[in-house]
Design an enzyme around this catalytic site. Structure first.
Site, PDB file in Angstrom:
ATOM      1  CB  ILE A  12      -0.921   0.033   1.251  1.00 57.29           C
ATOM      2  CG1 ILE A  12      -1.623  -1.322   1.457  1.00 57.29           C
ATOM      3  CG2 ILE A  12      -1.952   1.162   1.145  1.00 57.29           C
ATOM      4  CD1 ILE A  12      -2.325  -1.467   2.803  1.00 57.29           C
ATOM      5  CB  CYS A  15       0.730   3.497   5.036  1.00 52.61           C
ATOM      6  SG  CYS A  15       0.153   2.350   3.776  1.00 52.61           S
ATOM      7  CB  SER A  17      -2.154  10.505   7.513  1.00 53.44           C
ATOM      8  OG  SER A  17      -2.117  10.988   6.190  1.00 53.44           O
ATOM      9  N   GLY A  18      -4.592   8.882   7.193  1.00 54.50           N
ATOM     10  CA  GLY A  18      -5.840   8.744   6.436  1.00 54.50           C
ATOM     11  C   GLY A  18      -6.199   7.351   5.957  1.00 54.50           C
ATOM     12  CB  ILE A  19      -7.808   6.352   2.751  1.00 56.83           C
ATOM     13  CG1 ILE A  19      -8.964   7.367   2.880  1.00 56.83           C
ATOM     14  CG2 ILE A  19      -8.281   5.071   2.069  1.00 56.83           C
ATOM     15  CD1 ILE A  19      -9.511   7.911   1.553  1.00 56.83           C
ATOM     16  CE1 TYR A 158      -7.206  14.693  -5.432  1.00 55.96           C
ATOM     17  CE2 TYR A 158      -9.571  15.015  -5.724  1.00 55.96           C
ATOM     18  CZ  TYR A 158      -8.514  14.276  -5.231  1.00 55.96           C
ATOM     19  OH  TYR A 158      -8.760  13.114  -4.542  1.00 55.96           O
TER      20      TYR A 158
END
Ligand SMILES: NC(=O)C1=CN([C@@H]2O[C@H](COP(=O)(O)OP(=O)(O)OC[C@H]3O[C@@H](n4cnc5c(N)ncnc54)[C@H](OP(=O)(O)O)[C@@H]3O)[C@@H](O)[C@H]2O)C=CC1
Ligand SMILES: CC1=C(/C=C/C(C)=C/C=C/C(C)=C/C=O)C(C)(C)CCC1
Length: 318
Positions: A12, A15, A17-19, A158
């Site tokens: 992943i 990693c 923070s967050g999702i 974005y």
């Protein structure tokens, strides 16, 4: 180790923070220990939050590596350090936001968004996909966004970066099917993470040079106000998105597109209901500039409209 099957190696990105952090922790704490999670981040000095959330799983089903999606060397070194370069599931999560009138955003800032959200993901896929193709197995997950399907005012660049990755994946998915490699897009709406905090901090300190007074007023007094209402009314948690992602990974026939927020089902339907684009542009205009002050009520109505039947078309965390 899971009985009756090998542990799946999941890598992943983003990693710290967050999702990304939540997906790493959720998969690493799988009761049947079906996953070995390689959680990566570009700056390992930010590891404490993940290590704390990972608890006992740290050093067992979760290991940590450094990876900056914007660097060829970093990506190569990280993937090459994985045993046999064997990755079963690649989760492209790292991403950055960018908000505000285009006139006041430098070309360098815009390029940074594309470097991370588009080229960063492409770089990861390019490095990992050939081994998956050889093995005729693997699953690539891409954290896109509802903004990969529908443009949102003042999120122009974005949105463009997420549209770009949607187009890339839509093309890749057909080829990958031939090699039995799965590709799935996760398309969350607003999620309460540092993504939101970082953007609000930027907004507070910027005075938007280059943009005229009307545009700045529409941005700050109309868009930002509505956006806060929308985050409050419909924001999901990073845990919700992690659960949705786990469901997609564990599905025997994973969908290509996975919206996580039912509000967006009618928004996307509207886009395809009128190929001239007029319906979407006018609906967004009216929502923002004519009913903006009623955004609270509008959101409640939308929440009601998107209950049960439409919700079935999204992936729910439960
Ligand atoms: N929050 C939201 O409302 C939504 C978010 N998304 C998407 O979800 C993904 C995760 O965002 P979210 O968890 O919300 O936001 P966060 O800001 O909490 O997390 C983003 C992560 O990406 C990392 N990152 C940024 N640049 C790089 C890089 N060059 N290399 C490696 N990692 C990097 C950050 O690391 P660092 O700490 O070093 O900056 C951080 O770990 C993004 O792709 C975002 O576009 C999609 C829909 C909605
Ligand atoms: C203003 C506005 C909207 C705003 C949506 C927002 C603020 C979505 C945020 C999404 C995020 C943060 C995605 C990240 O990838 C709607 C609902 C489209 C309706 C019309 C007016």
């Amino acid at each position: 180790m899971a009985s009756g099957g090998e542990q799946k190696v999941v890598l992943i990105t983003g990693c710290s923070s967050g999702i990304g952090l939540r997906i790493a922790v959720l998969l690493a704490s799988d009761e049947q220990k079906r996953y070995h999670v390689i959680a990566t981040m570009r700056d390992l000095r930010k590891k404490d939050r993940l290590v704390e959330a990972a608890g006992d799983t740290y050093g067992k089903t979760l290991t940590l590596l450094s990876l900056d999606v914007c660097s060829d060397d970093s990506v190569w070194q990280c993937i090459d350090s994985v045993k046999d370069r064997h990755i079963d599931i690649l989760i492209n999560n790292a991403g950055v936001g960018l908000l505000g009138p285009v006139e006041s955003i430098s070309m360098d800032e815009m390029k940074r968004v594309f470097e991370t959200n588009f080229f960063g993901t492409v770089r990861m896929i390019k490095e990992v996909m050939p081994d998956m193709k050889k093995r005729r197995s693997g699953h690539i997950i891409v954290m896109s966004s509802v903004m990969g399907l529908q443009g949102v005012i003042f999120n122009d660049v974005y949105t463009a970066s997420k549209f770009a990755i949607e187009g890339f994946c839509e093309s890749m998915a057909v080829q990958l099917l031939k090699f039995n490699v799965k590709l799935s897009l996760i398309e969350p709406g607003p999620v309460h993470t540092e993504f939101e905090t970082k953007m609000m901090q930027e907004v507070a300190k910027m005075d938007y040079p280059g943009a005229d007074a009307d545009t700045v007023r529409y941005f700050k007094d109309v868009y930002i106000k509505s956006s806060i209402d929308i985050f409050e009314a419909l924001g999901q948690t990073p845990e919700d998105i992690a659960k949705c992602t786990k469901k997609v990974i564990e599905s025997s026939q994973p969908r290509f597109r996975n919206l996580t927020n039912s509000l967006y089902t009618p928004i996307v339907a509207m886009k395809y209901a009128d190929e001239t684009g007029g319906l979407s542009v006018n609906a967004f205009y009216n929502l923002l500039f004519n009913f903006g002050s009623l955004m609270h009520i509008t959101m409640s109505i939308l929440k009601c409209l998107t209950c049960s039947c439409l919700r079935r078309r999204t992936i729910s965390p439960d």
